[in-house]
Design a protein around this motif. Structure first.
Motif, PDB file in Angstrom:
ATOM      1  N   VAL A 140       0.738   4.181 -13.291  1.00  0.00           N
ATOM      2  CA  VAL A 140       0.959   2.746 -13.542  1.00  0.00           C
ATOM      3  C   VAL A 140       0.957   1.970 -12.233  1.00  0.00           C
ATOM      4  N   LEU A 141       1.608   2.512 -11.207  1.00  0.00           N
ATOM      5  CA  LEU A 141       1.637   1.859  -9.893  1.00  0.00           C
ATOM      6  C   LEU A 141       0.222   1.716  -9.333  1.00  0.00           C
ATOM      7  N   LEU A 142      -0.554   2.792  -9.411  1.00  0.00           N
ATOM      8  CA  LEU A 142      -1.913   2.774  -8.866  1.00  0.00           C
ATOM      9  C   LEU A 142      -2.784   1.769  -9.613  1.00  0.00           C
ATOM     10  N   LEU A 143      -2.667   1.726 -10.930  1.00  0.00           N
ATOM     11  CA  LEU A 143      -3.431   0.769 -11.724  1.00  0.00           C
ATOM     12  C   LEU A 143      -3.069  -0.664 -11.336  1.00  0.00           C
ATOM     13  N   SER A 144      -1.772  -0.921 -11.146  1.00  0.00           N
ATOM     14  CA  SER A 144      -1.341  -2.266 -10.763  1.00  0.00           C
ATOM     15  C   SER A 144      -1.917  -2.662  -9.406  1.00  0.00           C
ATOM     16  N   PHE A 188       0.828  -1.209   0.000  1.00  0.00           N
ATOM     17  CA  PHE A 188       0.000   0.000   0.000  1.00  0.00           C
ATOM     18  C   PHE A 188       0.865   1.262   0.000  1.00  0.00           C
ATOM     19  N   ASN A 189       1.957   1.250   0.766  1.00  0.00           N
ATOM     20  CA  ASN A 189       2.826   2.422   0.852  1.00  0.00           C
ATOM     21  C   ASN A 189       3.368   2.835  -0.516  1.00  0.00           C
ATOM     22  N   ILE A 190       3.784   1.845  -1.308  1.00  0.00           N
ATOM     23  CA  ILE A 190       4.393   2.163  -2.611  1.00  0.00           C
ATOM     24  C   ILE A 190       3.335   2.260  -3.708  1.00  0.00           C
ATOM     25  N   ALA A 191       2.499   1.227  -3.827  1.00  0.00           N
ATOM     26  CA  ALA A 191       1.580   1.142  -4.969  1.00  0.00           C
ATOM     27  C   ALA A 191       0.381   2.071  -4.844  1.00  0.00           C
ATOM     28  N   PHE A 192       0.091   2.548  -3.623  1.00  0.00           N
ATOM     29  CA  PHE A 192      -1.035   3.488  -3.471  1.00  0.00           C
ATOM     30  C   PHE A 192      -0.558   4.862  -3.005  1.00  0.00           C
ATOM     31  N   ILE A 193       0.125   4.909  -1.831  1.00  0.00           N
ATOM     32  CA  ILE A 193       0.506   6.214  -1.278  1.00  0.00           C
ATOM     33  C   ILE A 193       1.497   6.939  -2.178  1.00  0.00           C
ATOM     34  N   LEU A 194       2.575   6.244  -2.550  1.00  0.00           N
ATOM     35  CA  LEU A 194       3.565   6.870  -3.431  1.00  0.00           C
ATOM     36  C   LEU A 194       2.944   7.226  -4.773  1.00  0.00           C
TER      37      LEU A 194
END
Length: 319
Positions: free
Chosen positions: A304-308, A79-85
């Motif tokens: 791209v991170l958020l979509l993944s 969550f920290n990387i793929a959503f927050i970041l």
């Protein structure tokens, strides 16, 4: 179900205020004892913002809910990387100049790989947990040494500003500091108990595996302080603090939280799937080329991170 969701809501509020009081009191004490804002930010604030994850994982492990304890850490790191970041980069592209990230990011990847090795049998033993605690102490010591040696004037000013924001009141009495720290710890303990109880009840009512609840609801809930602090830091053009907060939190989650929780009792997580571990590792490894490619995280990379992340959620959630 209404009671369970109410417990989660009450627990989240208690975790938020408990962490706020603990960080404010501990930061004021650190600065009063002569600790520099840079070192206080790298240690006291880093531990304080990770306190919700710690008390929730510790409460879950002591209650025999190992899947929630481990799912909380794995899910929080995702969550920290793929959503927050990702969300932070979508708001403001993150141009990073903090040279210590060249040490912290590879260390986060190494920490992730060490966790994968220790968790290959789906258990974190007390011996492995002790190793994690030793590693977080070594990481802190090395980080402090590097910070004193390499931090630029601009970086020190960023942390000084962060300390002013966190402390809120420049002069707190010792009695008020003790009250804030004690009240924060007590509120965190009560909040974690309510939060975990609500999450477990929802898992049982919906017949959703506890690991999924830990990876999603619990992980997102305990990561809300990181979300708030990273977005605020990015809007203030303090990208170093925003990204450093996320990387530092992931390292603390793996070594400090699993270390302390695993020392209390061995952690068993049979519900954590190989996909969860692969995705956590993939987003951690992705941080290296993203940060070192012009030292900027662009909006499209955040997208791209958020979509993944949403694809991952859609895949793991029971149909």
């Amino acid at each position: 179900m209404i009671l369970s969701w109410s417990l989660i809501g009450i627990g989240l509020l208690a975790l938020y205020f408990g962490a706020e009081w603990l960080v404010r009191g501990a930061t004021s004490l650190a600065l009063k004892l002569g600790m520099s804002p840079l070192i206080a930010g790298l240690t006291v604030v880093a531990f304080g913002t990770s306190s919700p994850e710690l008390v929730v994982s510790l409460t879950a492990s002591l209650g025999g809910q190992g899947d929630i304890a481990l799912g909380n850490v794995v899910g929080s790191n995702i969550f920290n990387i793929a959503f927050i970041l990702a969300v932070t980069a979508l708001i403001v592209p993150l141009k990073v100049q903090f040279q210590l990230l060249k040490f912290d990011t590879p260390f986060m990847v190494v920490a992730t790989l060490l966790f994968l090795w220790a968790f290959s049998d789906r258990t974190v033993s007390q011996g492995e947990a002790a190793g994690f605690v030793i590693l977080i102490i070594l990481y802190l010591a090395l980080n402090i040494w590097l910070a004193k040696r390499q931090a630029s004037r601009e970086v020190k000013e960023e942390f000084a500003q962060e300390m002013i924001d966190v402390e809120a009141k420049p002069q707190l009495s010792i009695a008020m500091i003790i009250l804030l720290i004690g009240g924060g710890l007590l509120t965190l303990a009560c909040g974690s108990q309510a939060f975990v109880s609500g999450a477990v009840n929802i898992a049982r009512t919906l017949q959703v595996p506890e690991a999924i609840i830990g990876l999603t609801i619990v992980a997102a809930g305990t990561s809300l302080p990181e979300l708030a602090s990273s977005v605020v830091a990015a809007l203030r053009k303090q990208a170093d603090v925003a990204v450093g907060n996320i990387i530092g939190s992931n390292i603390f989650n793996l070594f400090a939280i699993l270390g302390i929780s695993g020392l209390a009792t061995p952690l068993h997580g049979p519900g954590i799937s190989q996909l969860d571990l692969i995705y956590m590792t993939a987003v951690a490894v992705l941080m290296i080329p993203m940060l070192w490619s012009g030292l900027i995280i662009r909006r499209w990379e955040g997208g791209v991170l958020l979509l993944s992340y949403f694809v991952y959620l859609g895949y793991i959630w029971p149909k």
